[in-house]
Design a protein around this motif. Sequence first.
Motif, PDB file in Angstrom:
ATOM      1  N   GLY A  27       0.812  -1.206   0.000  1.00  0.00           N
ATOM      2  CA  GLY A  27       0.000   0.000   0.000  1.00  0.00           C
ATOM      3  C   GLY A  27       0.849   1.260   0.000  1.00  0.00           C
ATOM      4  N   ILE A  28       0.191   2.371   0.212  1.00  0.00           N
ATOM      5  CA  ILE A  28       0.866   3.672   0.225  1.00  0.00           C
ATOM      6  C   ILE A  28       0.555   4.312   1.568  1.00  0.00           C
ATOM      7  CG2 ILE A  28       1.220   5.827  -1.016  1.00  0.00           C
ATOM      8  CD1 ILE A  28      -0.151   4.531  -3.427  1.00  0.00           C
ATOM      9  N   PHE A  29       1.336   3.935   2.573  1.00  0.00           N
ATOM     10  CA  PHE A  29       1.039   4.281   3.954  1.00  0.00           C
ATOM     11  C   PHE A  29       0.864   5.770   4.164  1.00  0.00           C
ATOM     12  CE2 PHE A  29       0.944   3.643   8.453  1.00  0.00           C
ATOM     13  CZ  PHE A  29       1.684   4.675   9.018  1.00  0.00           C
ATOM     14  N   ASP A  30       1.697   6.595   3.515  1.00  0.00           N
ATOM     15  CA  ASP A  30       1.725   7.999   3.890  1.00  0.00           C
ATOM     16  C   ASP A  30       0.469   8.771   3.479  1.00  0.00           C
ATOM     17  OD1 ASP A  30       4.041   9.270   1.322  1.00  0.00           O
ATOM     18  OD2 ASP A  30       2.337   7.906   1.224  1.00  0.00           O
ATOM     19  N   ILE A  31      -0.419   8.164   2.695  1.00  0.00           N
ATOM     20  CA  ILE A  31      -1.668   8.847   2.350  1.00  0.00           C
ATOM     21  C   ILE A  31      -2.858   8.250   3.076  1.00  0.00           C
ATOM     22  CG2 ILE A  31      -0.793   9.537   0.095  1.00  0.00           C
ATOM     23  CD1 ILE A  31      -2.638   7.436  -1.162  1.00  0.00           C
ATOM     24  N   TYR A  32      -2.625   7.278   3.933  1.00  0.00           N
ATOM     25  CA  TYR A  32      -3.725   6.599   4.605  1.00  0.00           C
ATOM     26  C   TYR A  32      -4.173   7.306   5.869  1.00  0.00           C
ATOM     27  CZ  TYR A  32      -2.927   2.392   1.758  1.00  0.00           C
ATOM     28  OH  TYR A  32      -2.800   1.505   0.734  1.00  0.00           O
ATOM     29  N   LEU A  33      -5.461   7.298   6.104  1.00  0.00           N
ATOM     30  CA  LEU A  33      -6.009   7.564   7.428  1.00  0.00           C
ATOM     31  C   LEU A  33      -5.718   6.324   8.275  1.00  0.00           C
ATOM     32  CD1 LEU A  33      -7.956   9.059   9.441  1.00  0.00           C
ATOM     33  CD2 LEU A  33      -9.801   7.757   8.368  1.00  0.00           C
ATOM     34  N   MET A  34      -5.180   6.508   9.493  1.00  0.00           N
ATOM     35  CA  MET A  34      -4.826   5.394  10.349  1.00  0.00           C
ATOM     36  C   MET A  34      -5.447   5.567  11.731  1.00  0.00           C
ATOM     37  SD  MET A  34      -2.970   3.428   8.454  1.00  0.00           S
ATOM     38  CE  MET A  34      -2.474   2.275   9.737  1.00  0.00           C
ATOM     39  N   GLY A  35      -5.648   4.459  12.401  1.00  0.00           N
ATOM     40  CA  GLY A  35      -6.231   4.552  13.721  1.00  0.00           C
ATOM     41  C   GLY A  35      -5.991   3.313  14.560  1.00  0.00           C
ATOM     42  N   PRO A  41     -13.588  -7.541  26.446  1.00  0.00           N
ATOM     43  CA  PRO A  41     -14.534  -8.672  26.488  1.00  0.00           C
ATOM     44  C   PRO A  41     -15.955  -8.197  26.748  1.00  0.00           C
ATOM     45  CG  PRO A  41     -12.568  -9.201  27.724  1.00  0.00           C
ATOM     46  CD  PRO A  41     -12.455  -7.755  27.358  1.00  0.00           C
ATOM     47  N   GLY A  42     -16.877  -8.645  25.911  1.00  0.00           N
ATOM     48  CA  GLY A  42     -18.276  -8.303  26.086  1.00  0.00           C
ATOM     49  C   GLY A  42     -18.654  -6.911  25.647  1.00  0.00           C
ATOM     50  N   LYS A  43     -17.717  -6.185  25.051  1.00  0.00           N
ATOM     51  CA  LYS A  43     -17.997  -4.821  24.622  1.00  0.00           C
ATOM     52  C   LYS A  43     -17.767  -4.663  23.129  1.00  0.00           C
ATOM     53  CE  LYS A  43     -16.973  -2.528  29.017  1.00  0.00           C
ATOM     54  NZ  LYS A  43     -16.239  -1.396  29.655  1.00  0.00           N
ATOM     55  N   GLN A  44     -18.347  -3.596  22.576  1.00  0.00           N
ATOM     56  CA  GLN A  44     -18.160  -3.320  21.162  1.00  0.00           C
ATOM     57  C   GLN A  44     -16.772  -2.729  20.912  1.00  0.00           C
ATOM     58  OE1 GLN A  44     -21.455  -0.756  19.956  1.00  0.00           O
ATOM     59  NE2 GLN A  44     -22.560  -2.528  19.172  1.00  0.00           N
ATOM     60  N   ARG A  45     -16.296  -2.925  19.693  1.00  0.00           N
ATOM     61  CA  ARG A  45     -15.034  -2.332  19.308  1.00  0.00           C
ATOM     62  C   ARG A  45     -15.198  -0.815  19.264  1.00  0.00           C
ATOM     63  NH1 ARG A  45     -11.677  -5.040  14.448  1.00  0.00           N
ATOM     64  NH2 ARG A  45     -12.203  -6.807  15.778  1.00  0.00           N
ATOM     65  N   GLU A  46     -14.225  -0.082  19.823  1.00  0.00           N
ATOM     66  CA  GLU A  46     -14.311   1.369  19.854  1.00  0.00           C
ATOM     67  C   GLU A  46     -13.046   1.993  19.288  1.00  0.00           C
ATOM     68  OE1 GLU A  46     -14.384   3.229  23.688  1.00  0.00           O
ATOM     69  OE2 GLU A  46     -12.889   1.880  24.546  1.00  0.00           O
ATOM     70  N   LEU A  47     -13.208   3.155  18.672  1.00  0.00           N
ATOM     71  CA  LEU A  47     -12.073   3.899  18.140  1.00  0.00           C
ATOM     72  C   LEU A  47     -11.389   4.637  19.285  1.00  0.00           C
ATOM     73  CD1 LEU A  47     -10.418   4.904  15.711  1.00  0.00           C
ATOM     74  CD2 LEU A  47     -12.083   6.753  15.462  1.00  0.00           C
ATOM     75  N   VAL A  48     -10.107   4.377  19.461  1.00  0.00           N
ATOM     76  CA  VAL A  48      -9.336   4.993  20.536  1.00  0.00           C
ATOM     77  C   VAL A  48      -8.686   6.282  20.059  1.00  0.00           C
ATOM     78  CG1 VAL A  48      -7.346   4.675  22.061  1.00  0.00           C
ATOM     79  CG2 VAL A  48      -8.900   2.754  21.619  1.00  0.00           C
ATOM     80  N   ALA A  49      -8.056   6.220  18.893  1.00  0.00           N
ATOM     81  CA  ALA A  49      -7.338   7.385  18.372  1.00  0.00           C
ATOM     82  C   ALA A  49      -7.186   7.238  16.873  1.00  0.00           C
ATOM     83  CB  ALA A  49      -5.966   7.516  19.027  1.00  0.00           C
ATOM     84  N   SER A  50      -7.140   8.365  16.174  1.00  0.00           N
ATOM     85  CA  SER A  50      -6.938   8.344  14.742  1.00  0.00           C
ATOM     86  C   SER A  50      -5.968   9.449  14.345  1.00  0.00           C
ATOM     87  CB  SER A  50      -8.256   8.498  13.990  1.00  0.00           C
ATOM     88  OG  SER A  50      -8.836   9.757  14.270  1.00  0.00           O
ATOM     89  N   TYR A  93      -6.144  -4.538  21.161  1.00  0.00           N
ATOM     90  CA  TYR A  93      -5.969  -3.304  20.395  1.00  0.00           C
ATOM     91  C   TYR A  93      -5.673  -3.655  18.935  1.00  0.00           C
ATOM     92  CZ  TYR A  93      -6.066  -0.448  24.588  1.00  0.00           C
ATOM     93  OH  TYR A  93      -6.468   0.191  25.735  1.00  0.00           O
ATOM     94  N   TYR A  94      -6.412  -2.990  18.045  1.00  0.00           N
ATOM     95  CA  TYR A  94      -6.293  -3.248  16.612  1.00  0.00           C
ATOM     96  C   TYR A  94      -5.832  -1.992  15.888  1.00  0.00           C
ATOM     97  CZ  TYR A  94      -9.247  -7.310  17.586  1.00  0.00           C
ATOM     98  OH  TYR A  94      -9.766  -8.479  18.086  1.00  0.00           O
ATOM     99  N   CYS A  95      -4.930  -2.190  14.961  1.00  0.00           N
ATOM    100  CA  CYS A  95      -4.511  -1.137  14.047  1.00  0.00           C
ATOM    101  C   CYS A  95      -5.416  -1.212  12.816  1.00  0.00           C
ATOM    102  CB  CYS A  95      -3.054  -1.396  13.677  1.00  0.00           C
ATOM    103  SG  CYS A  95      -2.385  -0.378  12.360  1.00  0.00           S
ATOM    104  N   SER A  96      -5.801  -0.061  12.301  1.00  0.00           N
ATOM    105  CA  SER A  96      -6.659  -0.035  11.125  1.00  0.00           C
ATOM    106  C   SER A  96      -6.323   1.175  10.272  1.00  0.00           C
ATOM    107  CB  SER A  96      -8.128   0.003  11.550  1.00  0.00           C
ATOM    108  OG  SER A  96      -8.968  -0.043  10.432  1.00  0.00           O
ATOM    109  N   GLY A  97      -6.618   1.070   8.974  1.00  0.00           N
ATOM    110  CA  GLY A  97      -6.345   2.202   8.117  1.00  0.00           C
ATOM    111  C   GLY A  97      -6.832   1.993   6.701  1.00  0.00           C
TER     112      GLY A  97
END
Length: 115
Positions: A27-35, A41-50, A93-97
């Motif tokens: 990919g082309i990391f430097d143009i990606y939005l990352m977060g 456990p027992g909770k929904q996935r939440e966005l911590v930081a972007s 903790y999951y990395c996403s982008g």
Amino acid sequence: QVRLVESGGGLVQAGGSLRLSCAAIGGIFDIYLMGWYRQAPGKQRELVASITKDSQTNYADSVKGRFAISRDNVKNTLFLQMNSLKPEDTAVYYCSGGLGQFDSWGQGTQVTVSP
């Protein structure tokens, strides 16, 4: 499609610190939005930081002042510095982008904060 590989999780006592890393392969990391997301456990996935391609950052209220997201566009790596950790920060903790949205995901790394 970019492949994301997290590292740096572990067990830490409350008040301690951890630094998570996420290596982007392809990919082309430097143009990606990352977060960073997390799922306890027992909770929904939440966005911590972007962080945008221009390094504008946003944080969940629960981590403001304690966590810091950053990126190294030369090394194609995303970071999450976590300080003053609390037991309620325990989660996978999951990395996403992607191009303007979170459509690629890492496998996750476990963070456990003991009281």
